[in-house]
Design an enzyme around this catalytic site. Structure first.
Site, PDB file in Angstrom:
ATOM      1  N   LEU A  91       2.402  -3.068  26.487  1.00  0.00           N
ATOM      2  CA  LEU A  91       1.002  -2.708  26.294  1.00  0.00           C
ATOM      3  C   LEU A  91       0.493  -3.454  25.072  1.00  0.00           C
ATOM      4  O   LEU A  91       1.254  -3.695  24.130  1.00  0.00           O
ATOM      5  CB  LEU A  91       0.842  -1.200  26.056  1.00  0.00           C
ATOM      6  CG  LEU A  91       1.184  -0.253  27.210  1.00  0.00           C
ATOM      7  CD1 LEU A  91       1.084   1.202  26.734  1.00  0.00           C
ATOM      8  CD2 LEU A  91       0.282  -0.478  28.414  1.00  0.00           C
ATOM      9  N   ASP A  92      -0.785  -3.799  25.077  1.00  0.00           N
ATOM     10  CA  ASP A  92      -1.378  -4.421  23.897  1.00  0.00           C
ATOM     11  C   ASP A  92      -1.203  -3.502  22.687  1.00  0.00           C
ATOM     12  O   ASP A  92      -1.129  -2.275  22.821  1.00  0.00           O
ATOM     13  CB  ASP A  92      -2.870  -4.686  24.108  1.00  0.00           C
ATOM     14  CG  ASP A  92      -3.128  -5.782  25.125  1.00  0.00           C
ATOM     15  OD1 ASP A  92      -2.192  -6.529  25.458  1.00  0.00           O
ATOM     16  OD2 ASP A  92      -4.287  -5.880  25.595  1.00  0.00           O
ATOM     17  N   ARG A  93      -1.170  -4.088  21.518  1.00  0.00           N
ATOM     18  CA  ARG A  93      -0.925  -3.339  20.285  1.00  0.00           C
ATOM     19  C   ARG A  93      -1.859  -2.144  20.138  1.00  0.00           C
ATOM     20  O   ARG A  93      -1.429  -1.049  19.760  1.00  0.00           O
ATOM     21  CB  ARG A  93      -1.069  -4.281  19.083  1.00  0.00           C
ATOM     22  CG  ARG A  93      -0.825  -3.620  17.730  1.00  0.00           C
ATOM     23  CD  ARG A  93      -0.891  -4.646  16.609  1.00  0.00           C
ATOM     24  NE  ARG A  93      -0.628  -4.021  15.333  1.00  0.00           N
ATOM     25  CZ  ARG A  93      -1.578  -3.512  14.544  1.00  0.00           C
ATOM     26  NH1 ARG A  93      -2.846  -3.557  14.914  1.00  0.00           N
ATOM     27  NH2 ARG A  93      -1.262  -2.955  13.393  1.00  0.00           N
TER      28      ARG A  93
END
Length: 268
Positions: A91-93
């Site tokens: 997942l994106d940060r």
């Protein structure tokens, strides 16, 4: 002893060197607080998998920030003298929510093949602005290409015949809306980097808090605390048979923005 074509004896062969362990295979010393933090993220576990609820602000892997990533923290869940669990997807940060790991190599192989075979079903919640998309639900089928600007990577909508085009398809539906913003449910059919973020921006409804792709940074008179994207549900085939459906509760910062907007998550 064998000789070369010149007749000179060859030096004895050295045995092949043992491969150096990858950084992710080398145990990392974690503090008691980090171990407790990581264990608190677990929302499902069995003999094959751990499923975690990743908070926003924690990188899944790599990155330039000199801080432990989720991949590092997974050593808190490793069995004694065993490798740490393996991330199956990322997942994106600044995206929160469900993220899957495998506890064993066979489970990682099984789940990796299932992911490549598009047997995972992912559902996200997002706050977009301004107002509801038009139409309020539908499919976005727009190819994407990667573009680098300095050290940053971006994804851009492009024509299908662009030499760097990657096909990308997302589905969306509006759950609640007013003139300021909307709560939407998003389901990616493909897994391109930043796909949902770019697709929603491409129809004029970027995700709030997404400074990279034009998302609103203020809503209802208050700053948006981060990217308003939450991986709410994951359905996946289990290595031991059948399917698992795991949901991650909506985080408090996401709820707070909805409350300021006077929007509610519909009950199932």
């Amino acid at each position: 002893m064998s000789k070369s074509q010149t007749g000179a004896p060859r030096p004895p062969r050295r045995p092949p060197a043992a491969p150096k362990p990858k950084a992710s295979d080398t145990p990392i010393a974690l503090t008691d607080d980090e171990i407790a933090f990581t264990r608190a993220l677990v929302i499902h576990e069995d003999d094959s998998v751990f499923v975690l609820n990743k908070p926003a602000g924690l990188s899944s892997q790599g990155g330039r920030i000199k801080a432990h990533t989720l991949d590092d923290l997974l050593w808190a869940l490793a069995r004694r003298d065993r490798p740490r669990p393996r991330l199956i997807h990322r997942l994106d940060r600044d995206t929160s929510g469900v993220i899957l790991t495998a506890r064993t190599k066979p489970a990682a192989t099984f789940l990796g093949k299932a992911l490549m075979g598009k047997r995972f079903r992912k559902t996200y919640l997002a706050i977009v602005a301004p107002g509801a998309p038009e139409p309020r639900g539908g499919q976005i089928d727009k190819a994407l290409r990667r573009e680098s600007i300095g050290r940053e990577a971006y994804m851009r909508v492009c024509e299908d015949d662009h030499p760097d085009a990657e096909n990308a398809r997302s589905r969306y539906r509006t759950l609640a809306a007013n003139a300021q913003a909307a709560l939407v449910e998003l389901s990616p059919d493909t897994g391109r980097m930043h796909q949902l973020r770019v697709h929603m921006a491409s129809i004029g409804r970027p995700i709030a808090g997404d400074s990279r792709y034009g998302g609103a940074l203020m809503l209802a008179g208050a700053p948006v605390p981060r990217l308003m994207l939450h991986a709410a549900r994951l359905v996946f085939p289990h290595p031991e048979g059948g399917e698992r459906r795991i949901e991650a509760p909506v985080p408090d910062d996401f709820k707070a923005v909805l409350e300021k907007l006077d929007l509610a998550i519909p009950e199932r």
